[in-house]
Design an enzyme around this catalytic site. Structure first.
Site, PDB file in Angstrom:
ATOM      1  N   GLY A 229       0.822  -1.217   0.000  1.00 43.42           N
ATOM      2  CA  GLY A 229       0.000   0.000   0.000  1.00 43.42           C
ATOM      3  C   GLY A 229       0.850   1.259   0.000  1.00 43.42           C
ATOM      4  O   GLY A 229       1.958   1.284   0.549  1.00 43.42           O
TER       5      GLY A 229
ATOM      6  N   ARG B 287       1.180  -5.872  -4.914  1.00 39.78           N
ATOM      7  CA  ARG B 287       1.195  -6.781  -3.763  1.00 39.78           C
ATOM      8  C   ARG B 287       1.585  -8.213  -4.136  1.00 39.78           C
ATOM      9  O   ARG B 287       1.279  -9.143  -3.388  1.00 39.78           O
ATOM     10  CB  ARG B 287      -0.173  -6.785  -3.084  1.00 39.78           C
ATOM     11  CG  ARG B 287      -0.561  -5.470  -2.413  1.00 39.78           C
ATOM     12  CD  ARG B 287      -1.691  -5.679  -1.427  1.00 39.78           C
ATOM     13  NE  ARG B 287      -2.167  -4.439  -0.861  1.00 39.78           N
ATOM     14  CZ  ARG B 287      -1.618  -3.856   0.208  1.00 39.78           C
ATOM     15  NH1 ARG B 287      -0.589  -4.405   0.811  1.00 39.78           N
ATOM     16  NH2 ARG B 287      -2.117  -2.728   0.674  1.00 39.78           N
TER      17      ARG B 287
ATOM     18  N   ASP C 208       5.260  -7.809   5.307  1.00 37.96           N
ATOM     19  CA  ASP C 208       5.248  -8.911   4.339  1.00 37.96           C
ATOM     20  C   ASP C 208       6.295  -8.694   3.236  1.00 37.96           C
ATOM     21  O   ASP C 208       6.981  -9.631   2.840  1.00 37.96           O
ATOM     22  CB  ASP C 208       3.856  -9.048   3.700  1.00 37.96           C
ATOM     23  CG  ASP C 208       2.850  -9.676   4.668  1.00 37.96           C
ATOM     24  OD1 ASP C 208       3.259 -10.546   5.468  1.00 37.96           O
ATOM     25  OD2 ASP C 208       1.675  -9.310   4.629  1.00 37.96           O
TER      26      ASP C 208
ATOM     27  N   LYS D  11       8.261   0.534   5.451  1.00 33.57           N
ATOM     28  CA  LYS D  11       7.145   1.385   5.012  1.00 33.57           C
ATOM     29  C   LYS D  11       5.822   0.826   5.502  1.00 33.57           C
ATOM     30  O   LYS D  11       5.645  -0.393   5.492  1.00 33.57           O
ATOM     31  CB  LYS D  11       7.151   1.396   3.478  1.00 33.57           C
ATOM     32  CG  LYS D  11       5.952   1.999   2.845  1.00 33.57           C
ATOM     33  CD  LYS D  11       5.212   1.066   1.875  1.00 33.57           C
ATOM     34  CE  LYS D  11       4.462  -0.042   2.514  1.00 33.57           C
ATOM     35  NZ  LYS D  11       3.496  -0.743   1.680  1.00 33.57           N
ATOM     36  N   THR D  12       4.930   1.600   5.945  1.00 35.45           N
ATOM     37  CA  THR D  12       3.499   1.315   6.058  1.00 35.45           C
ATOM     38  C   THR D  12       2.832   2.367   6.927  1.00 35.45           C
ATOM     39  O   THR D  12       3.352   2.720   7.996  1.00 35.45           O
ATOM     40  CB  THR D  12       3.135  -0.091   6.609  1.00 35.45           C
ATOM     41  OG1 THR D  12       1.725  -0.177   6.705  1.00 35.45           O
ATOM     42  CG2 THR D  12       3.729  -0.437   7.970  1.00 35.45           C
ATOM     43  N   ILE D  13       1.703   2.861   6.445  1.00 35.34           N
ATOM     44  CA  ILE D  13       0.973   3.849   7.254  1.00 35.34           C
ATOM     45  C   ILE D  13       0.425   3.194   8.514  1.00 35.34           C
ATOM     46  O   ILE D  13       0.091   3.864   9.475  1.00 35.34           O
ATOM     47  CB  ILE D  13      -0.197   4.503   6.477  1.00 35.34           C
ATOM     48  CG1 ILE D  13      -1.259   3.462   6.097  1.00 35.34           C
ATOM     49  CG2 ILE D  13       0.287   5.260   5.267  1.00 35.34           C
ATOM     50  CD1 ILE D  13      -2.637   4.075   5.899  1.00 35.34           C
ATOM     51  N   ASP D  14       0.333   1.852   8.509  1.00 35.30           N
ATOM     52  CA  ASP D  14      -0.295   1.148   9.636  1.00 35.30           C
ATOM     53  C   ASP D  14       0.512   1.270  10.932  1.00 35.30           C
ATOM     54  O   ASP D  14      -0.020   1.052  12.010  1.00 35.30           O
ATOM     55  CB  ASP D  14      -0.474  -0.338   9.313  1.00 35.30           C
ATOM     56  CG  ASP D  14      -1.355  -0.559   8.106  1.00 35.30           C
ATOM     57  OD1 ASP D  14      -2.008   0.401   7.669  1.00 35.30           O
ATOM     58  OD2 ASP D  14      -1.390  -1.685   7.591  1.00 35.30           O
TER      59      ASP D  14
ATOM     60  N   TYR E  82     -25.181  15.145  15.707  1.00 34.62           N
ATOM     61  CA  TYR E  82     -24.756  13.875  15.109  1.00 34.62           C
ATOM     62  C   TYR E  82     -23.704  13.156  15.953  1.00 34.62           C
ATOM     63  O   TYR E  82     -22.808  13.794  16.524  1.00 34.62           O
ATOM     64  CB  TYR E  82     -24.106  14.089  13.731  1.00 34.62           C
ATOM     65  CG  TYR E  82     -25.046  14.566  12.664  1.00 34.62           C
ATOM     66  CD1 TYR E  82     -26.186  13.839  12.333  1.00 34.62           C
ATOM     67  CD2 TYR E  82     -24.770  15.750  11.981  1.00 34.62           C
ATOM     68  CE1 TYR E  82     -27.040  14.292  11.329  1.00 34.62           C
ATOM     69  CE2 TYR E  82     -25.622  16.199  10.979  1.00 34.62           C
ATOM     70  CZ  TYR E  82     -26.754  15.472  10.663  1.00 34.62           C
ATOM     71  OH  TYR E  82     -27.587  15.920   9.683  1.00 34.62           O
TER      72      TYR E  82
ATOM     73  N   GLY F  50      -5.340   0.842   9.094  1.00 33.98           N
ATOM     74  CA  GLY F  50      -4.317   0.380  10.019  1.00 33.98           C
ATOM     75  C   GLY F  50      -4.228  -1.127  10.024  1.00 33.98           C
ATOM     76  O   GLY F  50      -3.454  -1.714  10.776  1.00 33.98           O
TER      77      GLY F  50
ATOM     78  N   TYR G  11      -7.552   5.797   2.325  1.00 37.76           N
ATOM     79  CA  TYR G  11      -6.912   6.196   1.070  1.00 37.76           C
ATOM     80  C   TYR G  11      -6.620   7.701   1.061  1.00 37.76           C
ATOM     81  O   TYR G  11      -5.682   8.135   0.400  1.00 37.76           O
ATOM     82  CB  TYR G  11      -7.790   5.774  -0.119  1.00 37.76           C
ATOM     83  CG  TYR G  11      -8.009   4.269  -0.117  1.00 37.76           C
ATOM     84  CD1 TYR G  11      -7.015   3.403  -0.561  1.00 37.76           C
ATOM     85  CD2 TYR G  11      -9.171   3.718   0.420  1.00 37.76           C
ATOM     86  CE1 TYR G  11      -7.182   2.025  -0.500  1.00 37.76           C
ATOM     87  CE2 TYR G  11      -9.346   2.345   0.487  1.00 37.76           C
ATOM     88  CZ  TYR G  11      -8.347   1.502   0.026  1.00 37.76           C
ATOM     89  OH  TYR G  11      -8.497   0.140   0.104  1.00 37.76           O
ATOM     90  N   GLU G  12      -7.408   8.478   1.830  1.00 38.90           N
ATOM     91  CA  GLU G  12      -7.228   9.937   1.876  1.00 38.90           C
ATOM     92  C   GLU G  12      -5.850  10.330   2.397  1.00 38.90           C
ATOM     93  O   GLU G  12      -5.359  11.424   2.122  1.00 38.90           O
ATOM     94  CB  GLU G  12      -8.269  10.578   2.815  1.00 38.90           C
ATOM     95  CG  GLU G  12      -9.698  10.468   2.384  1.00 38.90           C
ATOM     96  CD  GLU G  12     -10.338   9.114   2.698  1.00 38.90           C
ATOM     97  OE1 GLU G  12      -9.627   8.183   3.093  1.00 38.90           O
ATOM     98  OE2 GLU G  12     -11.559   9.017   2.530  1.00 38.90           O
TER      99      GLU G  12
ATOM    100  N   ARG H  94      -2.947   8.180   2.416  1.00 41.28           N
ATOM    101  CA  ARG H  94      -1.784   7.369   2.015  1.00 41.28           C
ATOM    102  C   ARG H  94      -0.875   8.065   0.997  1.00 41.28           C
ATOM    103  O   ARG H  94       0.258   7.634   0.793  1.00 41.28           O
ATOM    104  CB  ARG H  94      -2.251   6.032   1.429  1.00 41.28           C
ATOM    105  CG  ARG H  94      -3.015   5.188   2.416  1.00 41.28           C
ATOM    106  CD  ARG H  94      -3.060   3.740   2.037  1.00 41.28           C
ATOM    107  NE  ARG H  94      -3.430   3.512   0.657  1.00 41.28           N
ATOM    108  CZ  ARG H  94      -3.590   2.309   0.120  1.00 41.28           C
ATOM    109  NH1 ARG H  94      -3.402   1.239   0.862  1.00 41.28           N
ATOM    110  NH2 ARG H  94      -3.942   2.157  -1.136  1.00 41.28           N
TER     111      ARG H  94
END
Ligand code: FBP
Length: 555
Positions: free
Chosen positions: A81, A145, A176, A202-205, A243, A251, A425-426, A428
């Site tokens: 990703g 991937r 991975d 790397k990873t936003i998670d 609301y 993540g 996705y906003e 990444r």
């Protein structure tokens, strides 16, 4: 091509390097530390990686370099990703290669690991690289991937490497993909073909971290981007006062992103998947907890609020976890048979017929959309695609039903109007924050030093990250050190251990200390947009997670 003002200005931003990497490249020497062991399953992992197991840690010091000055031809791929900063890893690597010897070559293999297998590549030049400096996205060469795991794939990659005279490959990816990097390094070492392999975290998670990797790149920018928008939603909620917003954030399995966004915005509810698992909380425990918060606020006249949900939550709820793992095994072992079922009725029946009583009963009670999402294709690593499971909507449905019951028996007197959001996705491909721009450039630059010093099977590591770039350290960690055995596609495989939220660590503890107050009061915090230029206290900040982990967070 028309560029926005920020695009134009960002191209000229000069990322900051750790002091050690600011030295003349020929005056940075490698220093080997103690040999290492894998985090667990040592004997088995040693057997699987006879050539790359047990290597020593690496750091760099100021001294004349003994690195080879042979011409380097390096291949690089982006894998998995998108994460803000990938372009800077490539530009840092490119600049170090060219600084060392202008005849060095950097090839970018397109579309992730498959580019390396299919020999789909581009040669980087100054003009090409300059158009991508400090920009978000992976569009410079694309990503993918594909899992590099079969001998046939390795043989193809070896032929591609031979054709181009590759001396090294850099794999920029998550847990991975870095596992793939390690397997490829071992294969090349065994074949003695002289091609080194280096990984970059790397990873936003944020789940590729351990005692040696303080954070994966992209986590900083993605969390700041989500937090900006969640903060805006908090303010809207506090303005309109009508609301409840349920916000799912990406993540994957880990809740690091949800936790960081909660620290940044102080919502009324944030569920941490790892806590749900540790406390063996069921779906109805979670629903009751949220309903309690909504009820208490509603009865006090506050019919609004914000709840953050980690996208991987569903996998942590014990009964759902068993269901998902049974479905994973079922679908991977019977892929051919299952793929012939084209109607939803036949797929539903197949799942129900193969589940044990408990899992079947749970599966039958879930809304059809969630049932379908649980049966969707797995990713190439065998993981269920949690980003596509609408947990936020499921929770709204269940909380709403619970509140109706409470209203009927007179305990709940408020109104529950809900809205759902999913942020992933906003964030990444946002312009990397200064932190990610500097960190990524340093990771790429440092990867070159590992290559020049002839090592393989290492991850490029930059540390002491909370102290500002000039105090950062640079070095390398053997990838085998981070490995353990885990069940994938129904079989035990060597993989890098994922870092989940540590419930005894300072980050969760801080959240735990404050969450009751944030639930009851309206204590929203508004982080605003990422700042790229201006005062260092707004431009060069790290995540709260990193600051707390380094004991540097000042409230
Ligand atoms: P990586 O683990 O490859 O870095 O990807 C992270 C991620 O953004 C997850 O947060 C999310 O679950 C997943 O990718 C979505 O995958 P896709 O881009 O294939 O939809």
């Amino acid at each position: 091509m028309s560029l926005s003002p920020l695009q134009k200005v960002r191209l000229n931003y000069q990322p900051k390097l750790p002091l050690i990497l600011q030295n003349d490249i020929h005056n940075v020497a490698i220093k080997f530390g103690e040999p290492t062991e894998s985090v667990s399953d040592q004997e088995k992992i040693k057997e699987m990686f006879p050539n790359t197991y047990g290597l020593p840690k690496i750091s760099f010091e100021k001294a004349p370099s003994k690195a080879s000055d042979k011409k380097q031809v390096v291949g690089v791929i982006l894998s998995g990703g998108q994460a803000p900063g990938g372009h800077n890893v490539i530009s840092g690597l490119y600049d170090a290669l060219k600084k060392s010897n202008k005849d060095n070559v950097l090839l970018g293999f397109k579309g992730g690991p498959s580019g390396l297998i299919d020999d789909d590549y581009v040669e980087f030049t100054d003009d090409f690289i300059n158009a991508y400096r400090n920009t978000g996205g992976f569009d410079i060469i694309g990503s993918g991937r594909t899992k590099l795991e079969t001998v046939e794939q390795f043989e193809k990659v070896a032929l591609v490497a031979k054709k181009h005279g590759l001396t090294a490959t850099v794999i920029i990816g998550g847990d991975d993909s870095n596992t793939n990097a390690c397997v490829l390094a071992e294969y090349f070492a065994q074949k003695k073909n002289g091609v080194q392999v280096i990984g970059c975290p790397k990873t936003i998670d944020g789940d590729l971290k351990n005692e040696n990797i303080e954070t994966s790149f992209g986590f900083d920018t993605a969390c700041k981007t989500f937090s900006e928008v969640i903060g805006n939603i908090c303010r809207d909620s506090n303005s309109a006062k009508k609301y409840w917003h349920f916000v799912k954030v990406m993540g994957r399995s880990a809740s690091h992103v949800a936790l960081e966004c909660a620290l940044e915005t102080q919502p009324n509810v944030c569920i941490i998947g790892e806590e749900v698992e540790a406390k063996n909380q069921s779906m109805s425990d979670i629903v009751n907890y949220i309903a309690d918060v909504v009820e208490e606020r509603g009865n006090a006249g506050k019919n609004f609020g914000v709840a953050i949900i980690p996208e991987g939550l569903i996998e942590f709820i014990p009964e759902v976890k068993i269901l998902i793992s049974t479905l994973n095994d079922l679908l991977s072992k019977n892929e051919a048979e299952y793929s012939k079922l084209t109607s939803w009725d036949s797929q539903y029946k197949y799942a129900c017929d193969h589940l044990d009583d408990n899992s079947r009963k749970l599966f039958e009670t879930l809304p059809v959309d969630i049932q379908k999402q649980l049966l969707m294709d797995r990713d190439p690593h065998g993981n269920v695609q949690v980003s596509r499971i609408e947990t936020e909507k499921l929770l709204i449905t269940l909380v709403s039903a619970e509140l109706k019951k409470r209203a009927a028996n007179g305990t709940y007197k408020g109104k529950f109007n809900s809205l759902n959001h999913f942020f992933g996705y906003e964030g990444r491909c946002a312009f990397p924050s200064n932190f990610d721009a500097d960190y990524c450039y340093s990771l790429g630059y440092n990867a070159y030093l590992l290559i020049a010093n002839g090592v393989t099977g290492y991850m490029s590591v930059v540390s002491n990250l909370a102290a500002g770039p000039s105090n950062w350290n640079a070095g390398g960690i053997p990838i085998t050190k981070m490995m353990n055995l885990e069940k994938r596609h129904g079989e035990y495989k060597p993989v890098i251990r994922k870092a989940l939220v540590d419930l005894d660590g300072p980050v969760f503890k801080y959240f735990e200390k404050h969450r009751a107050e944030w639930a009851k009061e309206t204590a929203f915090r508004y982080p605003g947009a990422i700042q790229y230029y201006g005062e260092p206290e707004v431009c060069d900040i790290t995540t709260i997670t990193l600051a707390l982990e380094h004991n540097l967070w000042k409230d």
